[in-house]
Design an enzyme around this catalytic site. Structure first.
Site, short mmCIF file in Angstrom:
data_model
loop_
_atom_site.label_atom_id
_atom_site.label_comp_id
_atom_site.label_asym_id
_atom_site.label_seq_id
_atom_site.Cartn_x
_atom_site.Cartn_y
_atom_site.Cartn_z
N ASP A 179 29.60 34.79 43.48
CA ASP A 179 30.86 34.48 44.14
C ASP A 179 30.86 33.00 44.56
OD1 ASP A 179 33.15 36.44 45.75
OD2 ASP A 179 32.95 34.34 46.37
N ILE A 180 31.99 32.35 44.38
CA ILE A 180 32.11 30.93 44.69
C ILE A 180 32.05 30.67 46.19
CG2 ILE A 180 34.64 30.76 44.91
CD1 ILE A 180 34.47 28.36 42.95
N ASN A 182 37.65 45.79 46.85
CA ASN A 182 38.95 45.63 47.49
C ASN A 182 40.03 46.02 46.49
OD1 ASN A 182 37.78 44.53 49.86
ND2 ASN A 182 37.64 42.53 48.89
N GLU A 206 42.39 39.94 46.30
CA GLU A 206 43.01 38.64 46.02
C GLU A 206 43.14 38.38 44.53
OE1 GLU A 206 40.56 35.83 48.06
OE2 GLU A 206 41.15 36.54 50.05
N VAL A 207 42.14 38.78 43.76
CA VAL A 207 42.15 38.52 42.32
C VAL A 207 42.47 39.82 41.59
CG1 VAL A 207 40.84 37.70 40.33
CG2 VAL A 207 40.46 36.66 42.58
N HIS A 241 37.08 44.16 40.20
CA HIS A 241 35.74 43.62 40.43
C HIS A 241 35.09 44.35 41.58
CE1 HIS A 241 38.67 41.23 42.73
NE2 HIS A 241 37.74 41.10 43.66
N HIS A 251 32.12 43.68 44.47
CA HIS A 251 31.24 42.73 45.15
C HIS A 251 29.91 43.43 45.41
CE1 HIS A 251 34.57 39.98 46.71
NE2 HIS A 251 35.27 41.06 46.38
P1 AMP Z 1 38.84 39.95 46.37
O1 AMP Z 1 39.41 39.58 47.70
O2 AMP Z 1 38.08 41.24 46.41
O3 AMP Z 1 39.88 39.89 45.27
O4 AMP Z 1 37.74 38.86 46.07
C1 AMP Z 1 37.89 37.78 45.21
C2 AMP Z 1 36.62 36.99 45.28
O5 AMP Z 1 36.61 36.10 44.19
C3 AMP Z 1 36.44 36.15 46.55
O6 AMP Z 1 35.23 36.54 47.20
C4 AMP Z 1 36.36 34.71 46.03
O7 AMP Z 1 35.43 33.92 46.74
C5 AMP Z 1 35.94 34.93 44.59
N1 AMP Z 1 36.32 33.89 43.65
C6 AMP Z 1 37.54 33.35 43.47
N2 AMP Z 1 37.51 32.45 42.48
C7 AMP Z 1 36.25 32.43 42.00
C8 AMP Z 1 35.58 31.70 40.96
N3 AMP Z 1 36.22 30.81 40.22
N4 AMP Z 1 34.26 31.95 40.76
C9 AMP Z 1 33.60 32.83 41.52
N5 AMP Z 1 34.18 33.56 42.50
C10 AMP Z 1 35.48 33.36 42.75
#
Ligand code: AMP
Length: 120
Positions: A34-35, A92, A100-101, A105, A107
């Site tokens: 994770d970034i 999530n 968010e994405v 996925h 974690h």
């Molecule tokens: P979620 O809220 O479960 O959708 O988590 C999305 C996660 O993606 C967050 O923990 C971000 O820090 C992570 N994230 C977003 N962009 C990137 C990226 N380019 N590389 C790695 N992790 C990312």
């Protein structure tokens, strides 16, 4: 069911358009750090198929994809050395889950105590 957005950032990572800090890849998943890590170990595991969320994946992925994904998550945690001490998985899901994405996925969080459960 929410439609899949092919321009989401994880789709772009899968296509190689954006780099990632890869920790594992096989036929079913890509895993990368994770970034913005919230724990000493914070790995994201994503399926290679186009699934928006856990809701979508659990309803529409094949048995092989689900098995491949689940096995990979365990394998990645063991390879990171956090299995015996313990870890937390978070998926999530959609708006109330704080996703968010919009590419499914999980974690993997570990490397020490991960603290209390997240709800009030
Ligand atoms: P979620 O809220 O479960 O959708 O988590 C999305 C996660 O993606 C967050 O923990 C971000 O820090 C992570 N994230 C977003 N962009 C990137 C990226 N380019 N590389 C790695 N992790 C990312």
């Amino acid at each position: 069911m929410i439609a899949y957005d092919r321009d989401n950032i994880f789709a772009r990572i899968l296509r190689g358009e954006i780099p990632c800090d890869k920790v594992h890849e096989d036929d079913f998943v890509l895993a990368f750090n994770d970034i913005n890590p919230r724990c000493p170990v914070h790995v994201l595991v994503i399926p290679k198929g186009e699934y928006v969320s856990h809701d979508d994946f659990s309803a529409n992925a094949s048995d092989a994809e689900i098995a491949g994904f689940t096995r990979a998550v365990g394998r990645i945690a063991r390879a990171a050395g956090i299995a015996e001490g313990g870890y937390r998985l978070i998926a999530n899901t959609n708006a109330n889950g704080g996703q968010e994405v919009p590419h499914y996925h999980v974690h993997i969080l570990g490397g020490g105590p991960v603290g209390p459960m997240v709800c009030r």
